[in-house]
Design an enzyme around this catalytic site. Sequence first.
Site, PDB file in Angstrom:
ATOM      1  N   MET A 209       4.768   5.094  -4.371  1.00  0.00           N
ATOM      2  CA  MET A 209       5.992   5.479  -4.776  1.00  0.00           C
ATOM      3  C   MET A 209       6.024   6.186  -5.984  1.00  0.00           C
ATOM      4  O   MET A 209       5.193   5.952  -6.966  1.00  0.00           O
ATOM      5  CB  MET A 209       6.791   4.259  -5.026  1.00  0.00           C
ATOM      6  CG  MET A 209       8.173   4.599  -5.424  1.00  0.00           C
ATOM      7  SD  MET A 209       9.122   2.933  -5.484  1.00  0.00           S
ATOM      8  CE  MET A 209      10.857   3.717  -6.081  1.00  0.00           C
TER       9      MET A 209
ATOM     10  N   TYR B 277      27.162   4.441  -2.187  1.00  0.00           N
ATOM     11  CA  TYR B 277      27.430   5.633  -2.794  1.00  0.00           C
ATOM     12  C   TYR B 277      28.218   6.549  -2.246  1.00  0.00           C
ATOM     13  O   TYR B 277      28.876   7.638  -2.700  1.00  0.00           O
ATOM     14  CB  TYR B 277      26.188   6.122  -3.265  1.00  0.00           C
ATOM     15  CG  TYR B 277      25.280   5.447  -4.210  1.00  0.00           C
ATOM     16  CD1 TYR B 277      25.754   4.263  -4.918  1.00  0.00           C
ATOM     17  CD2 TYR B 277      24.015   5.798  -4.789  1.00  0.00           C
ATOM     18  CE1 TYR B 277      24.726   3.503  -5.875  1.00  0.00           C
ATOM     19  CE2 TYR B 277      23.177   4.988  -5.412  1.00  0.00           C
ATOM     20  CZ  TYR B 277      23.678   3.675  -5.857  1.00  0.00           C
ATOM     21  OH  TYR B 277      22.766   2.954  -6.936  1.00  0.00           O
TER      22      TYR B 277
ATOM     23  N   LYS C 287      20.372   1.610   0.418  1.00  0.00           N
ATOM     24  CA  LYS C 287      20.467   0.197   0.050  1.00  0.00           C
ATOM     25  C   LYS C 287      21.741  -0.236   0.875  1.00  0.00           C
ATOM     26  O   LYS C 287      22.416   0.464   1.367  1.00  0.00           O
ATOM     27  CB  LYS C 287      20.997   0.087  -1.582  1.00  0.00           C
ATOM     28  CG  LYS C 287      20.058   0.599  -2.379  1.00  0.00           C
ATOM     29  CD  LYS C 287      20.509   0.369  -3.952  1.00  0.00           C
ATOM     30  CE  LYS C 287      20.039   1.360  -4.747  1.00  0.00           C
ATOM     31  NZ  LYS C 287      20.544   2.807  -4.981  1.00  0.00           N
TER      32      LYS C 287
ATOM     33  N   HIS D  45      21.495  -4.539  -1.773  1.00  0.00           N
ATOM     34  CA  HIS D  45      21.966  -3.824  -3.089  1.00  0.00           C
ATOM     35  C   HIS D  45      22.459  -4.905  -4.278  1.00  0.00           C
ATOM     36  O   HIS D  45      22.216  -4.626  -5.358  1.00  0.00           O
ATOM     37  CB  HIS D  45      23.101  -3.289  -2.611  1.00  0.00           C
ATOM     38  CG  HIS D  45      23.616  -2.068  -3.742  1.00  0.00           C
ATOM     39  ND1 HIS D  45      24.088  -0.575  -3.223  1.00  0.00           N
ATOM     40  CD2 HIS D  45      23.459  -1.976  -5.172  1.00  0.00           C
ATOM     41  CE1 HIS D  45      24.225  -0.082  -4.444  1.00  0.00           C
ATOM     42  NE2 HIS D  45      23.950  -0.789  -5.482  1.00  0.00           N
TER      43      HIS D  45
ATOM     44  N   ASP E 248      17.050   8.371  -4.749  1.00  0.00           N
ATOM     45  CA  ASP E 248      17.700   7.017  -4.452  1.00  0.00           C
ATOM     46  C   ASP E 248      19.230   6.971  -4.393  1.00  0.00           C
ATOM     47  O   ASP E 248      19.945   7.690  -4.957  1.00  0.00           O
ATOM     48  CB  ASP E 248      17.534   6.367  -6.004  1.00  0.00           C
ATOM     49  CG  ASP E 248      18.045   4.916  -5.789  1.00  0.00           C
ATOM     50  OD1 ASP E 248      17.261   3.801  -5.370  1.00  0.00           O
ATOM     51  OD2 ASP E 248      19.102   4.691  -6.198  1.00  0.00           O
TER      52      ASP E 248
ATOM     53  N   GLY F 283       0.709  -1.101   0.026  1.00  0.00           N
ATOM     54  CA  GLY F 283       0.088   0.026   0.066  1.00  0.00           C
ATOM     55  C   GLY F 283       0.897   1.259   0.056  1.00  0.00           C
ATOM     56  O   GLY F 283       0.295   2.429  -0.097  1.00  0.00           O
ATOM     57  N   VAL F 284       2.046   1.118   0.060  1.00  0.00           N
ATOM     58  CA  VAL F 284       2.878   2.344  -0.038  1.00  0.00           C
ATOM     59  C   VAL F 284       3.030   2.897  -1.485  1.00  0.00           C
ATOM     60  O   VAL F 284       3.116   2.180  -2.351  1.00  0.00           O
ATOM     61  CB  VAL F 284       4.344   1.913   0.431  1.00  0.00           C
ATOM     62  CG1 VAL F 284       5.378   3.113   0.249  1.00  0.00           C
ATOM     63  CG2 VAL F 284       4.355   1.590   1.771  1.00  0.00           C
TER      64      VAL F 284
ATOM     65  N   LEU G 114       8.738   8.393 -10.939  1.00  0.00           N
ATOM     66  CA  LEU G 114       9.972   9.014 -11.451  1.00  0.00           C
ATOM     67  C   LEU G 114      10.689   9.680 -10.225  1.00  0.00           C
ATOM     68  O   LEU G 114      10.347  10.493  -9.622  1.00  0.00           O
ATOM     69  CB  LEU G 114       9.699   9.945 -12.737  1.00  0.00           C
ATOM     70  CG  LEU G 114      10.849  10.307 -13.582  1.00  0.00           C
ATOM     71  CD1 LEU G 114      10.370  10.495 -14.980  1.00  0.00           C
ATOM     72  CD2 LEU G 114      11.573  11.333 -13.162  1.00  0.00           C
ATOM     73  N   GLY G 115      11.768   9.138  -9.964  1.00  0.00           N
ATOM     74  CA  GLY G 115      12.547   9.871  -9.064  1.00  0.00           C
ATOM     75  C   GLY G 115      14.041  10.233  -9.613  1.00  0.00           C
ATOM     76  O   GLY G 115      14.369  10.158 -10.694  1.00  0.00           O
TER      77      GLY G 115
HETATM   78  P1  NAP Z   1      21.818   6.904 -16.006  1.00  0.00           P
HETATM   79  O1  NAP Z   1      20.694   7.762 -15.298  1.00  0.00           O
HETATM   80  O2  NAP Z   1      21.335   5.824 -17.217  1.00  0.00           O
HETATM   81  O3  NAP Z   1      22.477   7.815 -16.734  1.00  0.00           O
HETATM   82  C1  NAP Z   1      23.351   9.047 -16.496  1.00  0.00           C
HETATM   83  C2  NAP Z   1      24.099   9.709 -17.290  1.00  0.00           C
HETATM   84  O4  NAP Z   1      23.453  10.437 -18.305  1.00  0.00           O
HETATM   85  C3  NAP Z   1      24.816  10.873 -16.667  1.00  0.00           C
HETATM   86  O5  NAP Z   1      26.277  10.670 -17.527  1.00  0.00           O
HETATM   87  C4  NAP Z   1      24.201  12.117 -17.036  1.00  0.00           C
HETATM   88  O6  NAP Z   1      25.343  13.077 -17.238  1.00  0.00           O
HETATM   89  C5  NAP Z   1      23.455  11.814 -18.358  1.00  0.00           C
HETATM   90  N1  NAP Z   1      22.349  12.355 -18.615  1.00  0.00           N
HETATM   91  C6  NAP Z   1      21.256  12.632 -17.716  1.00  0.00           C
HETATM   92  N2  NAP Z   1      20.178  13.264 -18.219  1.00  0.00           N
HETATM   93  C7  NAP Z   1      20.817  13.619 -19.454  1.00  0.00           C
HETATM   94  C8  NAP Z   1      19.810  14.236 -20.517  1.00  0.00           C
HETATM   95  N3  NAP Z   1      18.779  14.715 -20.499  1.00  0.00           N
HETATM   96  N4  NAP Z   1      20.525  14.482 -21.852  1.00  0.00           N
HETATM   97  C9  NAP Z   1      21.686  13.850 -21.716  1.00  0.00           C
HETATM   98  N5  NAP Z   1      22.539  13.430 -20.760  1.00  0.00           N
HETATM   99  C10 NAP Z   1      21.927  13.104 -19.593  1.00  0.00           C
HETATM  100  O7  NAP Z   1      22.714   6.109 -15.171  1.00  0.00           O
HETATM  101  P2  NAP Z   1      22.720   5.718 -13.631  1.00  0.00           P
HETATM  102  O8  NAP Z   1      23.160   7.125 -12.983  1.00  0.00           O
HETATM  103  O9  NAP Z   1      23.790   4.646 -13.545  1.00  0.00           O
HETATM  104  O10 NAP Z   1      21.416   5.231 -13.151  1.00  0.00           O
HETATM  105  C11 NAP Z   1      20.294   6.284 -12.607  1.00  0.00           C
HETATM  106  C12 NAP Z   1      20.388   5.616 -11.159  1.00  0.00           C
HETATM  107  O11 NAP Z   1      20.216   4.393 -10.819  1.00  0.00           O
HETATM  108  C13 NAP Z   1      21.778   5.869 -10.484  1.00  0.00           C
HETATM  109  O12 NAP Z   1      21.808   7.417 -10.069  1.00  0.00           O
HETATM  110  C14 NAP Z   1      21.314   5.196  -8.811  1.00  0.00           C
HETATM  111  O13 NAP Z   1      20.557   5.717  -8.260  1.00  0.00           O
HETATM  112  C15 NAP Z   1      20.583   3.999  -9.559  1.00  0.00           C
HETATM  113  N6  NAP Z   1      21.630   2.833  -9.826  1.00  0.00           N
HETATM  114  C16 NAP Z   1      21.551   1.712  -9.180  1.00  0.00           C
HETATM  115  C17 NAP Z   1      22.208   0.615  -9.590  1.00  0.00           C
HETATM  116  C18 NAP Z   1      22.281  -0.685  -8.634  1.00  0.00           C
HETATM  117  O14 NAP Z   1      22.921  -1.557  -8.629  1.00  0.00           O
HETATM  118  N7  NAP Z   1      21.161  -0.613  -7.857  1.00  0.00           N
HETATM  119  C19 NAP Z   1      23.311   0.750 -10.533  1.00  0.00           C
HETATM  120  C20 NAP Z   1      23.508   1.948 -11.079  1.00  0.00           C
HETATM  121  C21 NAP Z   1      22.424   2.928 -10.910  1.00  0.00           C
HETATM  122  P3  NAP Z   1      25.460  14.522 -16.251  1.00  0.00           P
HETATM  123  O15 NAP Z   1      24.984  13.951 -14.837  1.00  0.00           O
HETATM  124  O16 NAP Z   1      26.243  15.113 -16.719  1.00  0.00           O
HETATM  125  O17 NAP Z   1      23.944  15.223 -16.650  1.00  0.00           O
END
Ligand code: NAP
Length: 283
Positions: free
Chosen positions: A12, A48, A73, A107, A43, A9-10, A15-16
């Site tokens: 979310m 991190y 995480k 994680h 997130d 029921g939470v 888009l975040g």
């Molecule tokens: P992502 O969101 O796929 O890509 C981020 C990259 O895209 C950055 O280099 C960013 O550059 C660029 N970007 C963002 N918006 C843009 C736009 N509108 N136009 C052009 N370039 C753009 O990669 P991610 O950070 O790996 O994934 C998102 C989130 O998922 C992470 O921050 C984290 O919270 C989570 N995550 C979780 C795991 C896990 O193992 N659970 C692994 C990876 C990520 P700039 O910052 O220079 O704008």
Amino acid sequence: MQTVTLTDGVEMPILGFGVYQIPPERTEQAVTDALAAGYRSLDTAAAYQNEEAVGRAIRRSGIPREELFVTTKLWIQDAPAGENAKRAFGVSLDKLGLDHVDLYLIHQPYGDVYSEWRALEDLHREGRARAVGVSNFYSDRLVDLIDNNEVPPAVNQIETHPFFQRTADQELMRELGVRIESWGPFAEGRNDLFTHPVLSGIAGQHGRSVAQVVLRWLVQREVVVIPKSVRADRMRENIDVFDFALTDDEMASIAALDTGRSQFFDHRDPVMVGRLGKVRIPD
Ligand code: NAP
């Protein structure tokens, strides 16, 4: 902001904002900008090493706690993993400066995840984690975790983007009542995502950016998503995806881009299991 309802029921936000790879000294400003742009779901992760900065930005914003959805995480713990998971959760809460999180995720699918999951079940029952879930679990591990525990994960956060779409995983998760959450929605720009001809063509049709098309495609698939950017203009661009819709033909063209493979690494690759499974995060 459109929301999804998790099993318990939470609510979310669909888009975040993700803060992976944002250095601690840049994170407070990035989260401040994201909150100003309208993001209400954040997130982060112990791994991190920027939870303190996320907490500072939350306090600085003055936004009431109940309007925010905060995910962090648990990194892989040494034995006794259950006890250490509760301790690590306490460290994360202290760093964030919060008395509860909205979502707490295991994680990585490595180490004694069963002991850790039972600790998360306790944290959930105590209300210190409103929802609990996992990350990077392939469907076989997910089913086994569900079959051998009481509380099912509310969420599985996995790599999901146009080149690795996870449709079969999503379908199974739907049956199991587990919400799919995309990490790496842009594949971090790999495979020339931002200039891909199919995605650019669709973006042109709508007068939108490739990033917006990708996020809209995920939202239309009911995949929760947490794009990362350190640039305020891109943060605003990335959250502005709720006033247009992709057609069935456009959804089908994007569906055809699936390679069925990770752009990073396979969490089942024994080399990576060995390498990542040994990493420990200092408090
Ligand atoms: P992502 O969101 O796929 O890509 C981020 C990259 O895209 C950055 O280099 C960013 O550059 C660029 N970007 C963002 N918006 C843009 C736009 N509108 N136009 C052009 N370039 C753009 O990669 P991610 O950070 O790996 O994934 C998102 C989130 O998922 C992470 O921050 C984290 O919270 C989570 N995550 C979780 C795991 C896990 O193992 N659970 C692994 C990876 C990520 P700039 O910052 O220079 O704008």
